[in-house]
Design a protein around this motif. Structure first.
Motif, PDB file in Angstrom:
ATOM      1  N   UNK A  39      -1.014  -0.630  -4.994  1.00 34.99           N
ATOM      2  CA  UNK A  39      -1.281  -1.615  -6.040  1.00 34.99           C
ATOM      3  C   UNK A  39      -2.451  -2.450  -5.543  1.00 34.99           C
ATOM      4  N   UNK A  40      -3.439  -2.635  -6.395  1.00 36.54           N
ATOM      5  CA  UNK A  40      -4.626  -3.407  -6.056  1.00 36.54           C
ATOM      6  C   UNK A  40      -4.472  -4.829  -6.584  1.00 36.54           C
ATOM      7  N   UNK A  41      -4.775  -5.795  -5.734  1.00 30.30           N
ATOM      8  CA  UNK A  41      -4.632  -7.203  -6.100  1.00 30.30           C
ATOM      9  C   UNK A  41      -5.954  -7.932  -5.875  1.00 30.30           C
ATOM     10  N   UNK A  42      -6.373  -8.699  -6.867  1.00 33.18           N
ATOM     11  CA  UNK A  42      -7.600  -9.468  -6.710  1.00 33.18           C
ATOM     12  C   UNK A  42      -7.381 -10.967  -6.855  1.00 33.18           C
ATOM     13  N   UNK A  43      -6.113 -11.377  -7.104  1.00 31.14           N
ATOM     14  CA  UNK A  43      -5.811 -12.815  -7.158  1.00 31.14           C
ATOM     15  C   UNK A  43      -4.334 -13.035  -6.825  1.00 31.14           C
ATOM     16  N   UNK A  44      -3.995 -14.218  -6.320  1.00 31.79           N
ATOM     17  CA  UNK A  44      -2.591 -14.513  -6.016  1.00 31.79           C
ATOM     18  C   UNK A  44      -1.690 -14.407  -7.249  1.00 31.79           C
ATOM     19  N   UNK A  45      -2.230 -14.642  -8.428  1.00 33.30           N
ATOM     20  CA  UNK A  45      -1.429 -14.559  -9.659  1.00 33.30           C
ATOM     21  C   UNK A  45      -0.885 -13.150  -9.904  1.00 33.30           C
ATOM     22  N   UNK A  46      -1.527 -12.148  -9.313  1.00 33.16           N
ATOM     23  CA  UNK A  46      -1.060 -10.770  -9.491  1.00 33.16           C
ATOM     24  C   UNK A  46       0.161 -10.447  -8.626  1.00 33.16           C
ATOM     25  N   UNK A  47       0.543 -11.363  -7.760  1.00 30.71           N
ATOM     26  CA  UNK A  47       1.788 -11.206  -6.997  1.00 30.71           C
ATOM     27  C   UNK A  47       2.893 -11.714  -7.914  1.00 30.71           C
ATOM     28  N   UNK A  48       3.341 -10.821  -8.790  1.00 31.12           N
ATOM     29  CA  UNK A  48       4.263 -11.195  -9.854  1.00 31.12           C
ATOM     30  C   UNK A  48       5.581 -10.433  -9.737  1.00 31.12           C
ATOM     31  N   UNK A  49       6.452 -10.636 -10.702  1.00 35.27           N
ATOM     32  CA  UNK A  49       7.780 -10.021 -10.674  1.00 35.27           C
ATOM     33  C   UNK A  49       7.708  -8.497 -10.638  1.00 35.27           C
ATOM     34  N   UNK A  50       6.766  -7.917 -11.355  1.00 36.23           N
ATOM     35  CA  UNK A  50       6.633  -6.460 -11.383  1.00 36.23           C
ATOM     36  C   UNK A  50       6.298  -5.926  -9.987  1.00 36.23           C
ATOM     37  N   UNK A  51       5.298  -6.516  -9.334  1.00 30.05           N
ATOM     38  CA  UNK A  51       4.922  -6.100  -7.982  1.00 30.05           C
ATOM     39  C   UNK A  51       6.080  -6.291  -7.010  1.00 30.05           C
ATOM     40  N   UNK A  52       6.719  -7.451  -7.081  1.00 27.46           N
ATOM     41  CA  UNK A  52       7.822  -7.732  -6.150  1.00 27.46           C
ATOM     42  C   UNK A  52       8.995  -6.786  -6.367  1.00 27.46           C
ATOM     43  N   UNK A  53       9.223  -6.354  -7.592  1.00 29.07           N
ATOM     44  CA  UNK A  53      10.290  -5.371  -7.851  1.00 29.07           C
ATOM     45  C   UNK A  53       9.963  -4.040  -7.185  1.00 29.07           C
ATOM     46  N   UNK A  54       8.697  -3.635  -7.219  1.00 26.53           N
ATOM     47  CA  UNK A  54       8.301  -2.386  -6.548  1.00 26.53           C
ATOM     48  C   UNK A  54       8.442  -2.522  -5.038  1.00 26.53           C
ATOM     49  N   UNK A  55       7.991  -3.650  -4.489  1.00 29.19           N
ATOM     50  CA  UNK A  55       8.116  -3.847  -3.047  1.00 29.19           C
ATOM     51  C   UNK A  55       9.589  -3.878  -2.651  1.00 29.19           C
ATOM     52  N   UNK A  56      10.416  -4.543  -3.449  1.00 28.41           N
ATOM     53  CA  UNK A  56      11.856  -4.613  -3.151  1.00 28.41           C
ATOM     54  C   UNK A  56      12.479  -3.222  -3.169  1.00 28.41           C
ATOM     55  N   UNK A  57      12.060  -2.407  -4.133  1.00 30.98           N
ATOM     56  CA  UNK A  57      12.586  -1.034  -4.197  1.00 30.98           C
ATOM     57  C   UNK A  57      12.220  -0.257  -2.935  1.00 30.98           C
ATOM     58  N   UNK A  58      10.973  -0.398  -2.487  1.00 30.51           N
ATOM     59  CA  UNK A  58      10.535   0.269  -1.258  1.00 30.51           C
ATOM     60  C   UNK A  58      11.289  -0.279  -0.050  1.00 30.51           C
ATOM     61  N   UNK A  59      11.468  -1.594  -0.005  1.00 28.61           N
ATOM     62  CA  UNK A  59      12.220  -2.250   1.091  1.00 28.61           C
ATOM     63  C   UNK A  59      13.641  -1.698   1.150  1.00 28.61           C
ATOM     64  N   UNK A  60      14.325  -1.671   0.013  1.00 25.93           N
ATOM     65  CA  UNK A  60      15.719  -1.190  -0.030  1.00 25.93           C
ATOM     66  C   UNK A  60      15.821   0.277   0.379  1.00 25.93           C
ATOM     67  N   UNK A  61      14.830   1.071   0.012  1.00 20.86           N
ATOM     68  CA  UNK A  61      14.857   2.512   0.330  1.00 20.86           C
ATOM     69  C   UNK A  61      14.580   2.780   1.810  1.00 20.86           C
ATOM     70  N   UNK A  62      14.052   1.795   2.527  1.00 19.54           N
ATOM     71  CA  UNK A  62      13.679   2.014   3.932  1.00 19.54           C
ATOM     72  C   UNK A  62      14.780   1.677   4.912  1.00 19.54           C
ATOM     73  N   UNK A  63      15.948   1.300   4.423  1.00 14.89           N
ATOM     74  CA  UNK A  63      17.060   0.895   5.303  1.00 14.89           C
ATOM     75  C   UNK A  63      17.664   2.085   6.001  1.00 14.89           C
TER      76      UNK A  63
END
Length: 188
Positions: free
Chosen positions: A164-188
């Motif tokens: 995911x490409x980000x060019x501003x802090x505003x793009x760190x949103x719920x959608x991005x965090x849900x993807x990161x959380x999914x990756x985090x949970x899958x790495x346990x």
């Protein structure tokens, strides 16, 4: 001490019901000296996960680069200062916003690399770093997710399956965090 490491160590104490001093004595009393043997022993005898056992071995032996890098206040920040220099310095707020959100997920290891941070549990779940002078990329490892215009699927065999490409802090949103959380949970 790095907040993520502090959280992980506190969670280890909670899960095992033992203080870090007790756990350190337990490791030393085992008579084992090799990192991998101690980690395996902790996983088998205390039911610890790989990441927690690995961190505890580093803590107990005070010998690993990972512990030295993350335990000393400011060392990860020093690496970030090196990564986000010159024209890339303006991207640091994006990085900081991503990391502030991810640290709320739970314990993980931060491994600074030459141009990014690798975020790991049992395996790497994300990479965060500047891709250009105008954008930060978040690489993600997760399966079973359909790529979108924003979540770009990468070719097989790379270090990450998506970015995911980000060019501003505003793009760190719920959608991005849900993807990161999914990756985090899958790495346990």
């Amino acid at each position: 001490m790095d907040k993520a490491l502090q959280t992980q160590l506190a969670n280890i104490e909670t899960r095992t019901g033992k203080s870090l001093d007790e756990l350190t004595r337990y490791v030393k009393a085992s008579g084992l000296t090799r990192h991998g043997e101690i980690r395996t022993m902790l996983m088998e005898t205390l039911g610890m996960g790989h990441g927690d056992a690995n961190t505890l071995v580093h803590y107990a032996l005070k010998s690993a680069a990972m512990f030295a890098q993350t335990a000393a206040s400011g060392d990860v920040d020093a690496e970030l200062d090196r990564i986000y220099t010159g024209p890339r310095a303006a991207l640091r707020p994006i990085h900081d916003r991503v990391m502030a959100a991810v640290t709320k997920f739970g314990p993980f290891e931060i491994a600074p690399k030459k141009t990014y941070l690798s975020l790991r549990r049992k395996k790497q779940f994300a990479m965060v770093g500047p891709a250009t002078n105008t954008r930060v990329e978040v690489g993600l490892n997760m399966k079973g997710v359909k790529g979108t215009g924003r979540l770009e699927a990468l070719p097989p065999g790379g270090m990450c399956q998506y970015k995911v490409r980000l060019s501003s802090p505003a793009e760190v949103d719920a959608e991005l965090l849900a993807w990161i959380r999914r990756a985090y949970d899958a790495s346990a």
